[in-house]
Enzyme design. Structure first.
Site, PDB file in Angstrom:
ATOM      1  N   LYS A 113       0.814  -1.219   0.000  1.00  0.00           N
ATOM      2  CA  LYS A 113       0.000   0.000   0.000  1.00  0.00           C
ATOM      3  C   LYS A 113       0.847   1.267   0.000  1.00  0.00           C
ATOM      4  O   LYS A 113       0.375   2.336  -0.370  1.00  0.00           O
ATOM      5  CB  LYS A 113      -0.969  -0.041   1.155  1.00  0.00           C
ATOM      6  CG  LYS A 113      -1.961  -1.184   0.907  1.00  0.00           C
ATOM      7  CD  LYS A 113      -3.027  -1.321   1.891  1.00  0.00           C
ATOM      8  CE  LYS A 113      -4.057  -2.349   1.448  1.00  0.00           C
ATOM      9  NZ  LYS A 113      -3.696  -3.719   1.834  1.00  0.00           N
TER      10      LYS A 113
HETATM   11  C1  LIG Z   1      -4.334  -4.755   1.338  1.00  0.00           C
HETATM   12  C2  LIG Z   1      -3.566  -5.995   1.170  1.00  0.00           C
HETATM   13  C3  LIG Z   1      -3.988  -7.000   0.293  1.00  0.00           C
HETATM   14  C4  LIG Z   1      -5.279  -6.893  -0.483  1.00  0.00           C
HETATM   15  O1  LIG Z   1      -5.258  -5.887  -1.447  1.00  0.00           O
HETATM   16  P1  LIG Z   1      -6.629  -5.343  -2.065  1.00  0.00           P
HETATM   17  O2  LIG Z   1      -6.266  -4.197  -2.917  1.00  0.00           O
HETATM   18  O3  LIG Z   1      -7.460  -4.921  -0.876  1.00  0.00           O
HETATM   19  O4  LIG Z   1      -7.269  -6.458  -2.786  1.00  0.00           O
HETATM   20  C5  LIG Z   1      -3.187  -8.102   0.144  1.00  0.00           C
HETATM   21  N1  LIG Z   1      -2.039  -8.254   0.838  1.00  0.00           N
HETATM   22  C6  LIG Z   1      -1.614  -7.313   1.693  1.00  0.00           C
HETATM   23  C7  LIG Z   1      -0.346  -7.534   2.454  1.00  0.00           C
HETATM   24  C8  LIG Z   1      -2.337  -6.149   1.889  1.00  0.00           C
HETATM   25  O5  LIG Z   1      -1.913  -5.216   2.737  1.00  0.00           O
END
Ligand SMILES: *Cc1c(COP(=O)(O)O)cnc(C)c1O
Length: 497
Positions: A113
């Site tokens: 993110k």
């Molecule tokens: C947020 C997250 C996901 C999922 O991603 P999305 O965009 O919500 O589908 C998968 N793995 C990790 C480590 C995350 O932080």
């Protein structure tokens, strides 16, 4: 390029407004009115460029109301300032001929993110200015663990913004909780919800839909916005790394020009994988998008049957960032699957709100299955994958990434498809040291930092400095509340200072 609401196509805004507002007033999500084209020549040219240059090019196609200078300022701030290891937000790590991991966790909070949430806080104040918005921007975010920390870190002390994060009190890992509750910054707050992620996300959505509250806050000088992946400013930066990964494969001679690849994505809110679908829509040669889920496998069932049914038990798993039963970004996919029908999208989302269920018709389902493959595994499957990948390749993956590797193995076994596959690696294994140690059959020390050290010994790979440093950092935020109290907490947060 204009942005339309998935629930009312007559609502049309430019990208700056889509980013400031986060979500459309009637509850829809903003989607681009068309997709920019990406040609084979573009890919070849981009292959010779750095990640920030690739990002600048891709973003300039989507954020057409920005000047090149404005975008360059944001992109450089996000990706050139040493916030990512080696100034590379998305390095590829190939295990063998067929399979590479796109490591998206070399940023300040050790999860994918960061790639978007280092950029969004730079886009947001600039977008507000472009829209003539004078209010202070109040970012409200629900998190299943990683978004919250990445958003806090991105927005901390950004002038003209404040950020409040709600997380499920017992639904995040200890390291994730520690990362958030120790957050520095004068404009931040963090509150634990006595409920799960869906409660937190529904609460935040309800606040966004509350017109009276919006008026009240506006009088106080605030406008609400979101750092969740419903915000277009989160999705656009994620499109970049699909294209960048493809360029890196080209440059390394692992694929030829025009050769299709698969991407396999550990999925929760459907934001990450949707960015891949947009990249494909632009012309990136992608064969299949593999949607990997944990035991909360509502998406696997959806892709296999066309029926989305959230009426099921919620499981807390070892991949908490994927513990989600309502994947918000699916709404953007539905809009495309229904041939950009705002009416059908709205009807389906209303059905989801009313009954927890909606159903694709046959045409929509076959369109979905042409592009997406769904597979899931439980905690035992993920642990087994962590162990096997480590034994075979000396490569350590976190539980989310392991779910994706497992899904890819299932896909290959079921289809025999030998297309080269990029697996998106979404978190550092050190963020989930307990799960990883247990999967490897190691004992797991009680103390979080001894765990890091133990995992370093086992793997020979140093833990990220940002996690090690938490040891010296004091907890600042201990507050919890019930989901019904979220509105009041927002008021209270904004009335301070
Ligand atoms: C947020 C997250 C996901 C999922 O991603 P999305 O965009 O919500 O589908 C998968 N793995 C990790 C480590 C995350 O932080």
């Amino acid at each position: 390029m204009k942005y339309l609401s998935t629930r009312d196509s007559s609502l049309e805004v430019d990208s700056a407004r889509a980013i400031v507002e986060g979500i459309s007033r009637e509850g829809g999500l903003f989607v681009p009115s068309e997709l920019p084209r990406l040609t084979r020549e573009d890919l070849e040219r981009l292959s010779g460029l750095s990640y920030p240059q690739r990002a600048q090019w891709v973003l300039s196609r989507f954020l057409t109301d920005w000047t090149g200078e404005e975008l360059a300022g944001c992109v450089e701030g996000a990706y050139c300032g040493g916030r990512f290891e080696d100034d590379d937000p998305a390095p590829l790590s190939c295990l063998d001929e067929d399979i590479c991991l796109l490591e998206l966790w070399h940023g300040p909070t050790c999860a994918f993110k960061d790639v978007a949430l280092q950029l969004l806080p730079r886009l947001m104040p600039a977008a507000a200015q472009k829209c003539g918005c004078r209010e202070e921007i109040a970012i409200l975010t629900a998190t299943s663990g990683d978004t919250g920390k990445a958003a806090l870190e991105g927005f901390r002390d950004v002038p003209g913004t404040r950020i409040l994060v709600f997380y499920p009190e017992d639904g995040v890992s200890r390291m994730q909780k520690r990362q958030m509750t120790t957050q520095a910054g004068e404009n931040v707050a963090v509150i634990g919800i006595r409920g799960n992620f869906d409660d937190a996300q529904s609460g935040v959505k309800a606040i966004f839909g509350d017109r009276a509250l919006e008026e009240e806050l506006r009088r106080e000088g605030f406008v609400l916005s979101s750092a969740n992946s419903i915000n277009w400013g989160r999705l656009a930066p994620q499109i970049v790394y699909y294209i960048s990964a493809y360029c890196d494969l080209l440059t390394a001679g692992r694929i030829g020009a025009g050769e299709p690849v698969n991407f396999c994505v550990p999925t929760g809110n459907f934001g990450n994988i949707l960015a891949g679908y947009y990249a494909k829509g632009m012309g990136l040669p992608v064969k299949m998008l593999l949607c990997a889920s944990n035991r909360n496998n509502v998406l696997t069932d959806f892709i296999r049957t066309g029926r989305y049914d959230r009426n099921r038990r919620f499981y807390a798993t070892t991949s908490p960032s994927m513990d989600i039963l309502i994947s918000s970004n699916l709404e953007r996919l539905l809009y495309l699957l229904t041939g950009r029908s705002d009416r059908e999208t709205r009807e389906k989302m209303e059905a989801l709100g009313r009954t927890g269920v909606y159903q694709l018709d046959e045409r929509e389902l076959s369109a979905l299955q042409r592009e997406f493959y769904g597979a899931c595994c439980d905690d035992a499957g993920a642990a087994d994958t962590i162990r096997r990948v480590f034994e075979r390749y000396s490569y350590l993956c976190d539980p989310h990434t392991a779910v994706a590797v497992n899904a890819w193995e299932q896909y290959r076994a079921a289809t025999g498809d030998r297309t080269k596959t990029v697996i998106l690696s979404t978190a550092s294994p050190y963020k989930f040291a307990d799960t990883v140690l247990e999967a490897l059959g190691e004992d797991c020390p009680e103390d979080d930092f001894q765990r890091l050290r133990r995992l370093e010994e086992v793997s020979g790979m140093p833990a990220p400095a940002a996690l090690r440093a938490l040891r010296e950092t004091e907890v600042r935020f201990r507050e919890t509340c019930a989901p019904e109290e979220m509105r009041d907490r927002v008021r209270r947060f904004l009335s301070q200072g």
